[in-house]
Scaffold this active site. Sequence first.
Site, PDB file in Angstrom:
ATOM      1  N   ASP A 122      21.170  48.713 -20.102  1.00 19.89           N
ATOM      2  CA  ASP A 122      22.472  48.715 -20.762  1.00 19.89           C
ATOM      3  C   ASP A 122      22.507  47.518 -21.714  1.00 19.89           C
ATOM      4  O   ASP A 122      22.386  46.370 -21.291  1.00 19.89           O
ATOM      5  CB  ASP A 122      23.564  48.598 -19.695  1.00 19.89           C
ATOM      6  N   ILE A 123      22.678  47.762 -23.001  1.00 19.37           N
ATOM      7  CA  ILE A 123      22.595  46.694 -23.995  1.00 19.37           C
ATOM      8  C   ILE A 123      23.652  45.620 -23.790  1.00 19.37           C
ATOM      9  O   ILE A 123      23.443  44.451 -24.145  1.00 19.37           O
ATOM     10  CB  ILE A 123      22.683  47.286 -25.429  1.00 19.37           C
ATOM     11  N   GLY A 155      21.398  59.028 -31.378  1.00 18.11           N
ATOM     12  CA  GLY A 155      22.323  59.727 -30.480  1.00 18.11           C
ATOM     13  C   GLY A 155      23.179  60.723 -31.236  1.00 18.11           C
ATOM     14  O   GLY A 155      22.683  61.742 -31.739  1.00 18.11           O
ATOM     15  N   ASP A 169      29.699  52.193 -30.086  1.00 20.83           N
ATOM     16  CA  ASP A 169      30.695  51.395 -30.808  1.00 20.83           C
ATOM     17  C   ASP A 169      31.938  51.164 -29.938  1.00 20.83           C
ATOM     18  O   ASP A 169      32.405  50.030 -29.752  1.00 20.83           O
ATOM     19  CB  ASP A 169      31.066  52.137 -32.093  1.00 20.83           C
ATOM     20  N   SER A 187      21.051  55.492 -34.633  1.00 23.51           N
ATOM     21  CA  SER A 187      21.234  56.860 -35.141  1.00 23.51           C
ATOM     22  C   SER A 187      20.530  57.939 -34.331  1.00 23.51           C
ATOM     23  O   SER A 187      20.522  59.106 -34.723  1.00 23.51           O
ATOM     24  CB  SER A 187      20.788  56.979 -36.612  1.00 23.51           C
ATOM     25  N   GLY A 191      31.207  56.543 -28.724  1.00 19.60           N
ATOM     26  CA  GLY A 191      29.842  56.170 -28.431  1.00 19.60           C
ATOM     27  C   GLY A 191      29.673  54.698 -28.116  1.00 19.60           C
ATOM     28  O   GLY A 191      30.557  54.046 -27.545  1.00 19.60           O
ATOM     29  N   ASN A 213      30.561  53.212 -37.794  1.00 17.46           N
ATOM     30  CA  ASN A 213      30.774  54.004 -39.006  1.00 17.46           C
ATOM     31  C   ASN A 213      31.266  53.079 -40.116  1.00 17.46           C
ATOM     32  O   ASN A 213      31.629  51.925 -39.857  1.00 17.46           O
ATOM     33  CB  ASN A 213      31.774  55.141 -38.728  1.00 17.46           C
TER      34      ASN A 213
END
Length: 310
Positions: A9-10, A117, A33, A115, A31, A23
Amino acid sequence: MPIKIIRQDITKLKVDAIVNTTNPSLDAKGGLDHYIHQFAGKELDVECRRIGNLKVGQACLTSGYKLCKYIIHTASPVWNIQNKNNEALLKSCYLSSLMLANEYKLKSIAFPLISSGTNQFPKELALQVAMNSIVSFLTDHEMMVYLVVYDRNSYKISSELFDSIEAYIDDYYEDEHMLVCNSIIAPRFSLIDALNQMDESFSTMLLRKIDESGMSDVECYKKANIDRKLFSKIRSNPNYKPSKQTVIAFALALELSLDDMEDMLNKAGFSLSHSNKFDIIVEYFVSQGNYNVFEINEALFAFDQSLIGV
């Protein structure tokens, strides 16, 4: 400093900066973000609104608030088969983020596989762009870079490469019992051979091989995916005892033959074994004439093996 591919998990990583894929409007719609904004707190929403918009491929830096020191936000491209700039935009996400981290003198940064996902970039291509971009940056910079994949489905090498390595393992893999029996009949090297190896230590052989290759020390340890501090320890200590992964990293960087790789491993008290999948995968790549540590690490990661040089 090297690249490390990890499955984690980042938001749990202790790094100077986490890269957030977002975005152009920075509004955390979903997601990763949205997940990062939840952990960082409402103050991050306020700062992102103040920044405004980004172009796809651009990056900006904010405080990490409750999550980490900094968050680097990059507007990631959505895959469009008709868009010839797909790869260039994705590469820009990585390089823009890395240059920002360098500008702020950060020592460590963690990327998701951008990108791959909901933006539907082909996973194999997303991985290739990520690795090429990071490697090109690290050629001239020192930084610890993590490429974080959340689960196996988000990470793929080509099925052709995977199948080829799997077939090679099937052909050469020996269980430990069989290897022991074989070694009783025909040991890999004799006691006299081992004693003859004592005239040159691993460190001495490594430095000699670097001189013979024409590479600089920096070129060699970066090609090996080895940290500068570790290389300094090896250079300053003729009797340094490296890990097996470190020896193999340097053998690959120097593009040694399998026989010379075995010689270097023997200097450090190791050898390649057909009862070890890690060893067989390394042997597969060398037999194919591919010494790229980063590509080999991608394959090792896909087969749940330890990585080289980190």
